[in-house]
Enzyme design. Structure first.
Site, PDB file in Angstrom:
ATOM      1  N   GLU A 119      -7.810   8.202  -4.436  1.00 17.07           N
ATOM      2  CA  GLU A 119      -7.534   7.961  -3.017  1.00 17.07           C
ATOM      3  C   GLU A 119      -6.167   7.288  -2.891  1.00 17.07           C
ATOM      4  OE1 GLU A 119     -10.746   5.843  -0.920  1.00 17.07           O
ATOM      5  OE2 GLU A 119      -9.201   4.678   0.100  1.00 17.07           O
ATOM      6  N   SER A 166     -10.828   0.865  -3.112  1.00 21.59           N
ATOM      7  CA  SER A 166     -11.395   1.977  -3.879  1.00 21.59           C
ATOM      8  C   SER A 166     -10.278   2.866  -4.410  1.00 21.59           C
ATOM      9  CB  SER A 166     -12.322   2.810  -2.994  1.00 21.59           C
ATOM     10  OG  SER A 166     -13.462   2.036  -2.677  1.00 21.59           O
ATOM     11  N   ARG A 179     -10.100  10.410   4.131  1.00 24.70           N
ATOM     12  CA  ARG A 179      -8.979   9.672   3.513  1.00 24.70           C
ATOM     13  C   ARG A 179      -7.746  10.572   3.327  1.00 24.70           C
ATOM     14  NH1 ARG A 179     -12.141   6.934   5.097  1.00 24.70           N
ATOM     15  NH2 ARG A 179     -13.508   5.495   4.041  1.00 24.70           N
TER      16      ARG A 179
HETATM   17  C1  LIG Z   1      -9.527  -5.091  -1.013  1.00 24.92           C
HETATM   18  C2  LIG Z   1      -9.248  -3.744  -0.370  1.00 24.92           C
HETATM   19  C3  LIG Z   1     -10.228  -3.146   0.399  1.00 24.92           C
HETATM   20  C4  LIG Z   1      -9.998  -1.897   0.989  1.00 24.92           C
HETATM   21  N1  LIG Z   1     -10.979  -1.327   1.745  1.00 24.92           N
HETATM   22  C5  LIG Z   1     -10.756  -0.145   2.342  1.00 24.92           C
HETATM   23  C6  LIG Z   1     -11.771   0.458   3.148  1.00 24.92           C
HETATM   24  O1  LIG Z   1     -12.838  -0.071   3.349  1.00 24.92           O
HETATM   25  N2  LIG Z   1     -11.505   1.657   3.711  1.00 24.92           N
HETATM   26  C7  LIG Z   1     -10.319   2.304   3.528  1.00 24.92           C
HETATM   27  O2  LIG Z   1     -10.124   3.395   4.072  1.00 24.92           O
HETATM   28  N3  LIG Z   1      -9.341   1.748   2.765  1.00 24.92           N
HETATM   29  C8  LIG Z   1      -9.525   0.549   2.181  1.00 24.92           C
HETATM   30  N4  LIG Z   1      -8.541  -0.006   1.412  1.00 24.92           N
HETATM   31  C9  LIG Z   1      -7.286   0.730   1.186  1.00 24.92           C
HETATM   32  C10 LIG Z   1      -6.168   0.420   2.192  1.00 24.92           C
HETATM   33  O3  LIG Z   1      -6.300  -0.867   2.736  1.00 24.92           O
HETATM   34  C11 LIG Z   1      -6.126   1.440   3.320  1.00 24.92           C
HETATM   35  O4  LIG Z   1      -5.899   2.739   2.828  1.00 24.92           O
HETATM   36  C12 LIG Z   1      -5.029   1.115   4.349  1.00 24.92           C
HETATM   37  O5  LIG Z   1      -5.176   1.966   5.448  1.00 24.92           O
HETATM   38  C13 LIG Z   1      -3.616   1.246   3.799  1.00 24.92           C
HETATM   39  O6  LIG Z   1      -2.722   0.665   4.749  1.00 24.92           O
HETATM   40  P1  LIG Z   1      -1.310   0.085   4.292  1.00 24.92           P
HETATM   41  O7  LIG Z   1      -0.587  -0.346   5.489  1.00 24.92           O
HETATM   42  O8  LIG Z   1      -1.510  -0.943   3.239  1.00 24.92           O
HETATM   43  O9  LIG Z   1      -0.670   1.402   3.674  1.00 24.92           O
HETATM   44  P2  LIG Z   1       0.270   1.496   2.393  1.00 24.92           P
HETATM   45  O10 LIG Z   1      -0.515   1.202   1.164  1.00 24.92           O
HETATM   46  O11 LIG Z   1       1.504   0.716   2.626  1.00 24.92           O
HETATM   47  O12 LIG Z   1       0.585   3.052   2.415  1.00 24.92           O
HETATM   48  C14 LIG Z   1      -0.433   3.996   2.145  1.00 24.92           C
HETATM   49  C15 LIG Z   1       0.109   5.391   2.466  1.00 24.92           C
HETATM   50  O13 LIG Z   1       0.366   5.473   3.854  1.00 24.92           O
HETATM   51  C16 LIG Z   1       1.735   5.788   4.086  1.00 24.92           C
HETATM   52  N5  LIG Z   1       2.169   5.056   5.275  1.00 24.92           N
HETATM   53  C17 LIG Z   1       2.164   3.718   5.479  1.00 24.92           C
HETATM   54  N6  LIG Z   1       2.611   3.437   6.706  1.00 24.92           N
HETATM   55  C18 LIG Z   1       2.902   4.607   7.292  1.00 24.92           C
HETATM   56  C19 LIG Z   1       3.408   4.983   8.571  1.00 24.92           C
HETATM   57  N7  LIG Z   1       3.699   4.076   9.517  1.00 24.92           N
HETATM   58  N8  LIG Z   1       3.584   6.302   8.833  1.00 24.92           N
HETATM   59  C20 LIG Z   1       3.292   7.240   7.898  1.00 24.92           C
HETATM   60  N9  LIG Z   1       2.838   6.959   6.670  1.00 24.92           N
HETATM   61  C21 LIG Z   1       2.636   5.655   6.375  1.00 24.92           C
HETATM   62  C22 LIG Z   1       2.466   5.346   2.840  1.00 24.92           C
HETATM   63  O14 LIG Z   1       3.671   6.061   2.661  1.00 24.92           O
HETATM   64  C23 LIG Z   1       1.439   5.675   1.776  1.00 24.92           C
HETATM   65  O15 LIG Z   1       1.492   7.036   1.440  1.00 24.92           O
HETATM   66  C24 LIG Z   1      -8.746  -1.250   0.804  1.00 24.92           C
HETATM   67  C25 LIG Z   1      -7.754  -1.885   0.046  1.00 24.92           C
HETATM   68  C26 LIG Z   1      -7.985  -3.122  -0.519  1.00 24.92           C
HETATM   69  C27 LIG Z   1      -6.891  -3.784  -1.307  1.00 24.92           C
END
Ligand SMILES: Cc1cc2nc3c(=O)[nH]c(=O)nc-3n(C[C@H](O)[C@H](O)[C@H](O)COP(=O)(O)OP(=O)(O)OC[C@H]3O[C@@H](n4cnc5c(N)ncnc54)[C@H](O)[C@@H]3O)c2cc1C
Length: 299
Positions: free
Chosen positions: A291, A221, A172
């Site tokens: 995380e 998480s 992560r």
């Molecule tokens: C119900 C639920 C279940 C989940 N299950 C999992 C799981 O099973 N496994 C898991 O790993 N995660 C899980 N997550 C967490 C989350 O979905 C992941 O971490 C996901 O990858 C985040 O993507 P996002 O586009 O929403 O990122 P954001 O929340 O928008 O951003 C997260 C981080 O990434 C950076 N970021 C976003 N886009 C870019 C880009 N293009 N370039 C550089 N940096 C960037 C942001 O600046 C920030 O620091 C879960 C979340 C929820 C709500």
């Protein structure tokens, strides 16, 4: 307030003082000074090139791993959600997708093309860019296990081709060149059977629905699992299931989830995160590491 940019080359949408609760899955958080939703990659490059060098920048995908404090983010948010969503197959086992593509769509597109290896992405409610930034993973799969190359964009709007060896990739966690963000990725997959991949996606989603509070606002998480243990087990053992501050509660379904029951402020959520950390450390001696990314100013 919504305004279309007047500078002719820019085709994106600029919002001022945009509440980030609208763009984060916790549905809480203060405003971004400016939020830009690009029309496409070229438009985003032009926008970035026009920003002052010292402008604080935050890229946001689906905001599913992000807590923006109630005082907001003093700078510019680049929102890729619903933009930069192109996906295409390259040859027989490669798939290129842009950073704003939803993980679930990448998983389904790959399965539809008879390509296997990213079914685990189906249940991650973020964008591919967020998955690259977090090395998102589930059920034994991790995003970077499948990455062959990425394109990044720097502050000057220049595109770079980067290989996995250019990053420090962990659980992560991904560290690369500062001030570069993910624009797209080429994933190396395996040939497989569409129906089998689709069945695997369905089964992973069912397992998720049974164990996670998927209908409530959360960030998934909150804490990383410490080596050899599970954050959820430690939180439950510390008696914290159901513990609340304001509208933020530790989920009674999955102890590593903090849910917004409807009225939580970002401060409620952050205080609850601290309470969980302190209590778990007192009870078990283990200090949990969040995380989720926490950004912005305290109100
Ligand atoms: C119900 C639920 C279940 C989940 N299950 C999992 C799981 O099973 N496994 C898991 O790993 N995660 C899980 N997550 C967490 C989350 O979905 C992941 O971490 C996901 O990858 C985040 O993507 P996002 O586009 O929403 O990122 P954001 O929340 O928008 O951003 C997260 C981080 O990434 C950076 N970021 C976003 N886009 C870019 C880009 N293009 N370039 C550089 N940096 C960037 C942001 O600046 C920030 O620091 C879960 C979340 C929820 C709500």
């Amino acid at each position: 307030m919504i305004a279309m940019l007047e500078t002719p080359p820019l085709r994106g949408e600029l919002r001022l003082a945009e509440p980030m609760g609208r763009h984060t899955s916790w549905r809480a958080g203060g405003p971004a000074g400016r939020l830009y939703r690009p029309a496409d990659a070229a438009d985003l490059a032009a926008f970035l090139a026009g920003l002052p060098e010292e402008e604080p920048l935050l890229w946001v995908g689906l905001g599913s791993n992000l807590l923006v404090r109630d005082g907001g983010f003093r700078g510019t948010v680049v929102l890729t959600q619903g933009r930069l969503t192109a996906m295409q197959c390259l040859g027989s086992v490669r798939l290129r997708a842009e950073a704003g593509a939803a993980c679930a769509k990448v998983a389904r597109f790959a399965a539809h093309q008879g390509l296997c290896g990213v079914e685990f992405l189906a249940g991650i409610p973020g964008t591919l860019g967020g998955a690259l930034a977090m090395n998102a993973g589930a059920f034994g799969g991790e995003t970077w296990q499948r990455v062959e190359a990425v394109e990044t964009l720097d502050r000057g709007g220049r595109v770079h081709l980067r290989l996995p060896g250019d990053f420090r990739i962990g659980y992560r966690e991904v560290r690369g060149t500062p001030d570069e963000w993910f624009l797209s990725a080429t994933l190396a997959l395996e040939p497989g059977d569409t129906q089998a991949a689709q069945a695997r996606i369905r089964s992973l989603l069912e397992r998720r629905a049974q164990t996670q509070p998927t209908s409530q606002a959360s960030c998934g998480s909150v804490f990383r699992n410490p080596t050899g243990d599970h954050a959820a087990r430690l939180i439950e053992a510390a008696g914290l299931k159901g513990s609340c501050i304001g509208g933020a509660c530790v989920s009674s379904k999955h102890a590593n989830f903090i849910v917004n029951t409807g009225t939580a402020s970002a401060a409620d959520i952050e205080r609850l995160i601290e309470r969980v950390r302190e209590t778990v450390e007192r009870v078990s001696g283990i200090r949990l590491c969040p995380e989720v990314h926490i950004v912005g100013e305290v109100d």
